[in-house]
Scaffold this motif. Structure first.
Motif, short mmCIF file in Angstrom:
data_model
loop_
_atom_site.label_atom_id
_atom_site.label_comp_id
_atom_site.label_asym_id
_atom_site.label_seq_id
_atom_site.Cartn_x
_atom_site.Cartn_y
_atom_site.Cartn_z
N SER A 46 0.83 -1.20 0.00
CA SER A 46 0.00 0.00 0.00
C SER A 46 0.87 1.26 0.00
CB SER A 46 -0.90 -0.05 1.23
OG SER A 46 -1.35 1.21 1.59
N ASN A 47 1.96 1.24 0.77
CA ASN A 47 2.83 2.42 0.83
C ASN A 47 3.47 2.71 -0.52
OD1 ASN A 47 3.92 1.52 4.20
ND2 ASN A 47 2.11 2.63 3.56
N PHE A 48 3.79 1.67 -1.27
CA PHE A 48 4.26 1.85 -2.65
C PHE A 48 3.13 2.35 -3.56
CE2 PHE A 48 7.91 -1.46 -2.41
CZ PHE A 48 8.85 -0.46 -2.26
N PHE A 49 1.98 1.67 -3.48
CA PHE A 49 0.88 1.94 -4.42
C PHE A 49 0.36 3.37 -4.29
CE2 PHE A 49 -3.64 1.59 -5.77
CZ PHE A 49 -3.42 1.17 -7.08
N LEU A 50 0.27 3.86 -3.05
CA LEU A 50 -0.24 5.22 -2.82
C LEU A 50 0.88 6.25 -2.72
CD1 LEU A 50 -3.12 4.46 -0.27
CD2 LEU A 50 -3.35 4.98 -2.69
N GLY A 51 2.12 5.81 -2.97
CA GLY A 51 3.24 6.74 -2.95
C GLY A 51 3.50 7.36 -1.60
N SER A 52 3.26 6.60 -0.53
CA SER A 52 3.32 7.17 0.82
C SER A 52 4.73 7.26 1.39
CB SER A 52 2.45 6.34 1.77
OG SER A 52 1.11 6.32 1.32
N GLY A 53 5.60 6.32 1.02
CA GLY A 53 6.96 6.34 1.55
C GLY A 53 7.40 4.97 2.03
N LEU A 54 8.57 4.94 2.68
CA LEU A 54 9.22 3.69 3.09
C LEU A 54 9.25 3.58 4.61
CD1 LEU A 54 12.32 3.93 0.71
CD2 LEU A 54 10.11 2.84 0.23
N PHE A 55 8.71 2.50 5.14
CA PHE A 55 8.71 2.29 6.59
C PHE A 55 10.13 1.95 7.07
CE2 PHE A 55 8.18 -0.79 10.17
CZ PHE A 55 7.75 0.13 11.12
N ASN A 56 10.53 2.57 8.16
CA ASN A 56 11.88 2.37 8.70
C ASN A 56 11.87 1.24 9.74
OD1 ASN A 56 14.40 2.57 9.92
ND2 ASN A 56 14.44 4.80 9.88
N LEU A 57 11.97 0.01 9.24
CA LEU A 57 11.94 -1.15 10.14
C LEU A 57 13.14 -1.18 11.10
CD1 LEU A 57 10.52 -3.79 11.00
CD2 LEU A 57 11.78 -4.96 9.19
N PRO A 58 14.35 -0.85 10.65
CA PRO A 58 15.48 -0.83 11.60
C PRO A 58 15.26 0.12 12.79
CG PRO A 58 16.30 -0.84 9.35
CD PRO A 58 14.82 -0.65 9.26
N MET A 59 14.60 1.26 12.55
CA MET A 59 14.31 2.17 13.67
C MET A 59 13.34 1.53 14.66
SD MET A 59 13.15 6.21 13.66
CE MET A 59 11.49 6.09 13.02
N ALA A 60 12.33 0.84 14.12
CA ALA A 60 11.37 0.15 14.99
C ALA A 60 12.08 -0.94 15.81
CB ALA A 60 10.24 -0.45 14.16
N GLU A 61 13.00 -1.66 15.15
CA GLU A 61 13.74 -2.73 15.84
C GLU A 61 14.61 -2.15 16.96
OE1 GLU A 61 14.25 -6.14 12.39
OE2 GLU A 61 15.82 -4.64 12.61
N LYS A 62 15.22 -1.01 16.69
CA LYS A 62 16.08 -0.37 17.68
C LYS A 62 15.30 -0.10 18.97
CE LYS A 62 17.03 4.12 17.45
NZ LYS A 62 17.49 5.39 16.87
N HIS A 63 14.02 0.27 18.84
CA HIS A 63 13.19 0.58 20.01
C HIS A 63 12.43 -0.64 20.55
CE1 HIS A 63 13.92 4.88 19.91
NE2 HIS A 63 13.79 4.84 18.60
N LYS A 64 12.69 -1.83 19.94
CA LYS A 64 11.97 -3.05 20.32
C LYS A 64 10.45 -2.86 20.23
CE LYS A 64 15.52 -5.39 23.11
NZ LYS A 64 16.62 -4.82 22.35
N LEU A 65 10.04 -2.19 19.17
CA LEU A 65 8.62 -1.91 18.91
C LEU A 65 8.01 -3.11 18.19
CD1 LEU A 65 6.16 0.00 18.54
CD2 LEU A 65 7.39 1.10 16.68
N ASN A 66 6.88 -3.59 18.67
CA ASN A 66 6.20 -4.70 18.00
C ASN A 66 5.73 -4.27 16.61
OD1 ASN A 66 6.43 -6.70 19.93
ND2 ASN A 66 4.49 -6.24 20.93
N VAL A 67 6.06 -5.08 15.60
CA VAL A 67 5.66 -4.78 14.22
C VAL A 67 5.02 -6.02 13.63
CG1 VAL A 67 6.46 -4.14 11.90
CG2 VAL A 67 7.54 -3.11 13.92
N GLY A 68 3.83 -5.85 13.05
CA GLY A 68 3.19 -6.90 12.27
C GLY A 68 3.17 -6.48 10.81
N LEU A 69 2.62 -7.33 9.96
CA LEU A 69 2.55 -7.07 8.53
C LEU A 69 1.10 -6.84 8.14
CD1 LEU A 69 4.74 -7.16 6.25
CD2 LEU A 69 3.90 -9.45 5.75
N GLY A 70 0.85 -5.88 7.25
CA GLY A 70 -0.51 -5.64 6.78
C GLY A 70 -0.57 -5.56 5.26
N THR A 71 -1.62 -6.14 4.68
CA THR A 71 -1.81 -5.99 3.23
C THR A 71 -2.43 -4.64 2.91
OG1 THR A 71 -4.00 -6.99 3.33
CG2 THR A 71 -2.15 -8.48 2.86
N ASP A 72 -3.24 -4.10 3.84
CA ASP A 72 -3.97 -2.86 3.63
C ASP A 72 -4.79 -2.85 2.35
OD1 ASP A 72 -4.95 -0.35 4.30
OD2 ASP A 72 -3.30 0.70 3.33
#
Length: 434
Positions: free
Chosen positions: A297-323
């Protein structure tokens, strides 16, 4: 209920930890010739077939798959039921796309027959793609949620959904009020939350479409029912982020709006988070909140790139979504194909085992359901898939060149789609057969 026990033999793979925390080798369990034993809808044993077979009664029914891989059911932490009919809509970024396509499409869900029809198509698509649990946005109409839960309950699926709360900045034909959204949500909670394997999510669409009064009542609902979910959108698009600043000038930023109304917490899932800053990631992690990463969805709507390494640094829970319908596929395998590219564009790697984690155990942790789904551990719900190595001629040929499970897994995630899913099981029952 009669006692049932069955076993399934194939290569078996599941995530047991986050590779970012324990390293890749300690993050998964793989049995080249594995056996999964299912009793009354739950997994009772997993291990090497040669070791487990000796412990089973002689008359147990064993299904043996050749050239196949058993994995946990996939978990979609962000998807929109009412957007099924407008998936793949051309030419807009987020805010125009909502007005041009989404709102007119969602307006049809006041009609029970329409809601029933789409719920049926939607659930069949999820199961065809190997998704056994999803966190689902309904429309503003309670009927959208009733239809979805009725269909999910018939199959004993573990699903989470909520009626959208939206009382401003949307067409008149599609808004509720702060009070009606509270009353209607409460009625749905009383009817569905905790019934079978179903859960309710308080669902303000996003900060711009809710007044402070409505956000206050959303927070109040979470206080009244301690194990409810909360789902909304955050920092998906730069214009959206600016709009939130204009609407809520008194708050520090987008996340602070939700924080102020007490919407952060251990069962709160925020979709996208493409434009979050370090402080916001830290605050999400501190409150136990999660992000749904929606690369397609972020590609399709031209929204941008999610920064997964930043989320990992903070030990933030991340799941996957098709949206879906901003995302163009119900397939989490295809979504992982896009997630890999998001990381490549940022000069980072996404290992196949981290991908497996995001689509299974990571999603379960984001939803606080890791004791029930997301792995194949004994005692968890028997939600699992059989992936077919010969699903397409190209996949079959390519996998013959794979030298190890890491390569096999990566190829499944880049070339795989709904055709790769041979069978989907939910609570031990076959719910999709290709």
């Amino acid at each position: 209920m009669p006692f049932t026990r069955k076993a399934y033999r194939a290569a078996i793979l599941h995530s047991i930890a986050d590779p970012a925390e324990v390293g890749i080798e300690a993050s998964y369990e793989y049995f080249e010739d594995g056996l999964l034993v299912v009793e009354n809808g739950q997994i009772s044993a997993i291990g090497h077939a040669t070791e487990l077979l000796a412990t089973l009664p002689a008359d147990i029914e064993i299904t043996h798959y050749q050239d196949a891989l058993i994995t946990p059911g996939l978990i979609d932490t962000h998807i929109h039921l009412p957007q099924t009919g407008m998936v793949g809509a051309y030419g807009e970024q987020l805010l125009d796309w909502l007005n041009t396509y989404t709102f007119p499409c969602e307006s049809q869900f006041a009609d029970k027959a329409h809601a029933d029809e789409v719920a049926d198509i939607f659930i069949k698509e999820l199961l065809r793609n190997g998704t056994t649990t999803a966190l689902v946005f309904g429309s503003v109409h309670p009927q959208s949620v009733n239809s979805f839960f009725e269909a999910a309950q018939q199959l004993d699926l573990r699903m989470i959904a909520g009626k959208v709360m939206m009382d401003r900045n949307a067409p008149d034909y599609l808004t509720d009020t702060a009070e009606s959204s509270y009353v209607e949500s409460k009625a749905l909670i009383e009817r569905w939350h905790g019934k079978g394997r179903l859960h309710y999510a308080v669902t303000p669409r996003f900060a711009p479409t809710s007044t402070p009064e409505q956000l206050t009542l959303a927070g109040q609902l979470l206080g009244e029912y301690p194990d409810l979910y909360m789902q909304t959108h955050i920092s998906e698009n730069l214009k959206e982020v600016e709009w939130v600043k204009e609407l809520f000038p008194e708050r520090k930023g987008y996340l602070d709006v939700y924080d102020h109304y007490q919407l952060l917490g251990e069962r709160s899932v925020f979709a996208h988070g493409v434009h979050l800053c370090d402080d916001e990631c830290a605050r999400l992690a501190e409150t136990g909140s999660a992000i749904a990463f929606c690369p397609t969805s972020n590609f399709f709507l031209g929204s941008g790139l999610f920064n997964l390494p930043m989320a990992e640094k903070h030990k933030l829970n991340v799941g996957l979504g098709t949206d879906v319908g901003g995302g163009t596929s119900f397939s989490l395998l295809q979504t992982l194909n896009e997630a890999y590219k998001v990381m490549q564009l940022q000069g980072a790697r996404l290992s196949p085992f981290k991908s497996l984690y995001l689509a299974t155990l990571g999603g379960a942790r984001a939803l606080r359901l890791e004791d029930k789904i997301g792995t194949l551990h004994a005692g968890t719900d028997a939600d699992f898939l059989v992936l077919d190595y010969n699903a397409t001629p190209l996949l079959s040929y390519r996998l013959k060149q794979a030298n190890n499970i890491a390569e096999t897994l990566f190829v499944l995630m880049t070339l795989g789609d709904d055709r790769t899913v041979l069978q989907t099981y939910a609570a031990g029952k076959l719910v999709h057969q290709r």
